[in-house]
Design a protein around this motif. Structure first.
Motif, mmCIF file in Angstrom:
data_model
loop_
_atom_site.group_PDB
_atom_site.id
_atom_site.type_symbol
_atom_site.label_atom_id
_atom_site.label_comp_id
_atom_site.label_asym_id
_atom_site.label_seq_id
_atom_site.Cartn_x
_atom_site.Cartn_y
_atom_site.Cartn_z
ATOM 1 N N ARG A 47 64.666 50.758 61.751
ATOM 2 C CA ARG A 47 65.654 51.790 61.757
ATOM 3 C C ARG A 47 67.071 51.301 62.223
ATOM 4 O O ARG A 47 67.339 50.531 63.028
ATOM 5 C CB ARG A 47 65.406 52.872 62.976
ATOM 6 N N SER A 63 52.821 52.542 56.964
ATOM 7 C CA SER A 63 51.754 53.154 58.086
ATOM 8 C C SER A 63 50.546 52.947 57.276
ATOM 9 O O SER A 63 50.479 53.228 55.993
ATOM 10 C CB SER A 63 52.019 54.397 58.577
ATOM 11 N N ASP A 89 51.363 50.853 62.268
ATOM 12 C CA ASP A 89 52.640 51.277 61.724
ATOM 13 C C ASP A 89 53.680 50.513 62.017
ATOM 14 O O ASP A 89 53.714 49.869 63.314
ATOM 15 C CB ASP A 89 52.871 53.064 62.063
ATOM 16 N N TYR A 90 54.546 50.411 61.197
ATOM 17 C CA TYR A 90 55.800 49.611 61.447
ATOM 18 C C TYR A 90 56.891 50.258 61.088
ATOM 19 O O TYR A 90 56.939 50.873 59.795
ATOM 20 C CB TYR A 90 55.558 48.198 60.736
ATOM 21 N N GLU A 91 58.201 50.306 61.714
ATOM 22 C CA GLU A 91 59.314 50.978 61.297
ATOM 23 C C GLU A 91 60.319 49.910 61.632
ATOM 24 O O GLU A 91 60.658 49.447 62.648
ATOM 25 C CB GLU A 91 59.318 52.415 61.795
ATOM 26 N N ARG A 109 61.042 55.535 53.121
ATOM 27 C CA ARG A 109 62.322 55.276 53.132
ATOM 28 C C ARG A 109 63.144 56.754 53.421
ATOM 29 O O ARG A 109 63.042 57.417 52.858
ATOM 30 C CB ARG A 109 63.297 54.461 52.081
ATOM 31 N N ARG A 117 65.955 54.614 57.804
ATOM 32 C CA ARG A 117 64.554 54.486 58.365
ATOM 33 C C ARG A 117 63.872 53.784 57.086
ATOM 34 O O ARG A 117 64.056 54.397 56.051
ATOM 35 C CB ARG A 117 63.977 55.452 59.058
ATOM 36 N N ARG A 118 62.817 52.800 57.434
ATOM 37 C CA ARG A 118 61.965 52.563 56.261
ATOM 38 C C ARG A 118 60.661 51.750 57.231
ATOM 39 O O ARG A 118 60.886 51.250 58.015
ATOM 40 C CB ARG A 118 62.519 51.448 55.264
ATOM 41 N N GLY A 119 59.572 52.105 56.536
ATOM 42 C CA GLY A 119 58.416 51.525 57.298
ATOM 43 C C GLY A 119 57.263 51.664 56.353
ATOM 44 O O GLY A 119 57.103 51.928 55.116
ATOM 45 N N ASN A 146 63.142 47.711 65.722
ATOM 46 C CA ASN A 146 62.037 47.241 64.941
ATOM 47 C C ASN A 146 60.800 47.666 65.931
ATOM 48 O O ASN A 146 60.735 46.961 66.877
ATOM 49 C CB ASN A 146 62.144 45.663 64.879
ATOM 50 N N ASP A 167 64.556 61.492 51.425
ATOM 51 C CA ASP A 167 63.111 60.918 51.804
ATOM 52 C C ASP A 167 62.359 60.360 50.573
ATOM 53 O O ASP A 167 62.408 61.260 49.795
ATOM 54 C CB ASP A 167 62.556 61.786 52.637
#
Length: 352
Positions: free
Chosen positions: A138, A113, A134-136, A82, A109-111, A161, A59
């Motif tokens: 995966r 917030s 927030d946006y992720e 990430r 996963r990456r995003g 998404n 992470d």
């Protein structure tokens, strides 16, 4: 037989008063000799030996905080992350005995917030306003190879998404005795299995409202209403075939999202100096009642016979589910010791 290693590194930079930037990296690793499934096997295979596996989790988080003194409009936290986890396994002596098995599962996963809390007053009314998003992205993948033959999971590789935007406003009236909360969250989902024509995308706004009133000193009446939303996963819409020894999965690309609504009401009580001058007693009792529509459940077609001599199953929406219960939280605190008591009951049933 487990060998575990963990590494963690974090650094921070105070850019200016109230502004800080930090970067952290965490890495967890495990090498293990175990059983393929400890629920059904108590010993190693006398011929194939133990299952040799490896697991990793990494992470990385970049975070920026801006909370300068004296600025009621800026209490900002923004993060970019990430995360990647995977494990792989196979029989130690399988390749030499005609049972060459390799399995690997990956989740990445990456995003981003960001959220900001504003704390201000207009006349005699105090406000706290929270806004954020927030946006992720995966991605999951898995591979299962037995003696050179690959088994497809049909729900991987896949991609999620997910976008969420939220706002919550709290206002304090009557010298802070009356608190009102209004808020909501807009969610947008787009999920697909790569190489499969059917996908799943949907959106929804979920509101929330709450009120608290101090009827007597230390005694508050509480009430809330909230809604929530959960989109089906690619595994629920697209799993197909003999994924375990019990069932033969059938896909269901027409699954709807779960939506829920819930009411709760109760009270909280706080008293200082109970039994001794330096003690504080807190208690909160809440009764809740709600509904879940289109709840996603794994439904077994009992009596059916698949090509693997197992029963067919499929994830389906089960109409309407009700849930109700209450929660009790209490604490008794002194400078030298504390006691906590919590109790909850929940009754959930299919209305149909």
């Amino acid at each position: 037989d487990e060998r575990i290693g963990t590494r963690f590194l974090k650094g921070g930079w105070h850019i200016a008063d109230g502004h800080k930037l930090s970067l952290s990296h965490f890495r967890y690793g495990m090498e293990v000799e175990s059983l393929w499934n400890s629920l059904y096997h108590a010993e190693y295979s006398s011929t194939l030996g133990p299952v040799v596996g490896e697991r990793r989790q990494e992470d990385t988080v970049l975070r920026y905080v801006a909370a300068p003194d004296g600025n009621p409009w800026l209490n900002l936290t923004a993060s970019a992350f990430r995360s990647e986890g995977w494990y792989e396994r196979g029989y130690k002596f399988g390749a030499d005995l005609g049972t060459d098995l390799y399995y690997k599962n990956v989740d990445e996963r990456r995003g981003l917030s960001v959220q900001n809390l504003m704390d201000f007053s207009t006349g005699d009314v105090h406000h706290r306003l929270l806004v954020g998003a927030d946006y992720e992205v995966r991605e999951e993948d898995g591979i299962y190879i037995l003696n050179g033959v690959t088994t497809s999971f049909n729900s991987m590789p896949n991609e999620y998404n997910d976008l969420g935007v939220f706002i919550q406003h709290e206002s304090a009236w009557v010298d802070g005795r009356l608190l009102l909360q209004l808020g909501g969250r807009y969610d947008r989902f787009d999920r697909e299995v790569l190489g499969v024509a059917e996908g799943y995308d949907n959106s929804r706004f979920s509101p929330r409202a709450g009120v608290s009133f101090e009827l007597l000193p230390g005694f508050n009446l509480l009430a809330n209403y909230s809604e929530a939303f959960r989109a089906p996963t690619p595994h629920e819409t697209s799993s197909e075939g003999p994924l375990n020894i019990h069932y033969w999965y059938q896909p269901n690309p027409d699954l709807d999202s779960e939506t829920s609504s819930e009411y709760e009401a109760g009270f909280s009580f706080r008293r200082q100096g109970l039994f001794r001058d330096d003690a504080v007693f807190n208690a909160k009792l809440m009764h809740f009642q709600g509904e879940i529509e289109d709840m996603i459940d794994l439904v077994v077609d009992y009596g059916s016979v698949s090509p693997a001599d197992s029963e067919y199953v499929q994830y389906r929406n089960v109409g309407k589910v009700k849930r109700r219960g209450f929660e009790l939280e209490t604490s008794y605190d002194t400078p030298s010791w504390s006691v906590y008591l919590n109790y909850e009951t929940l009754d959930q049933y299919d209305v149909q």
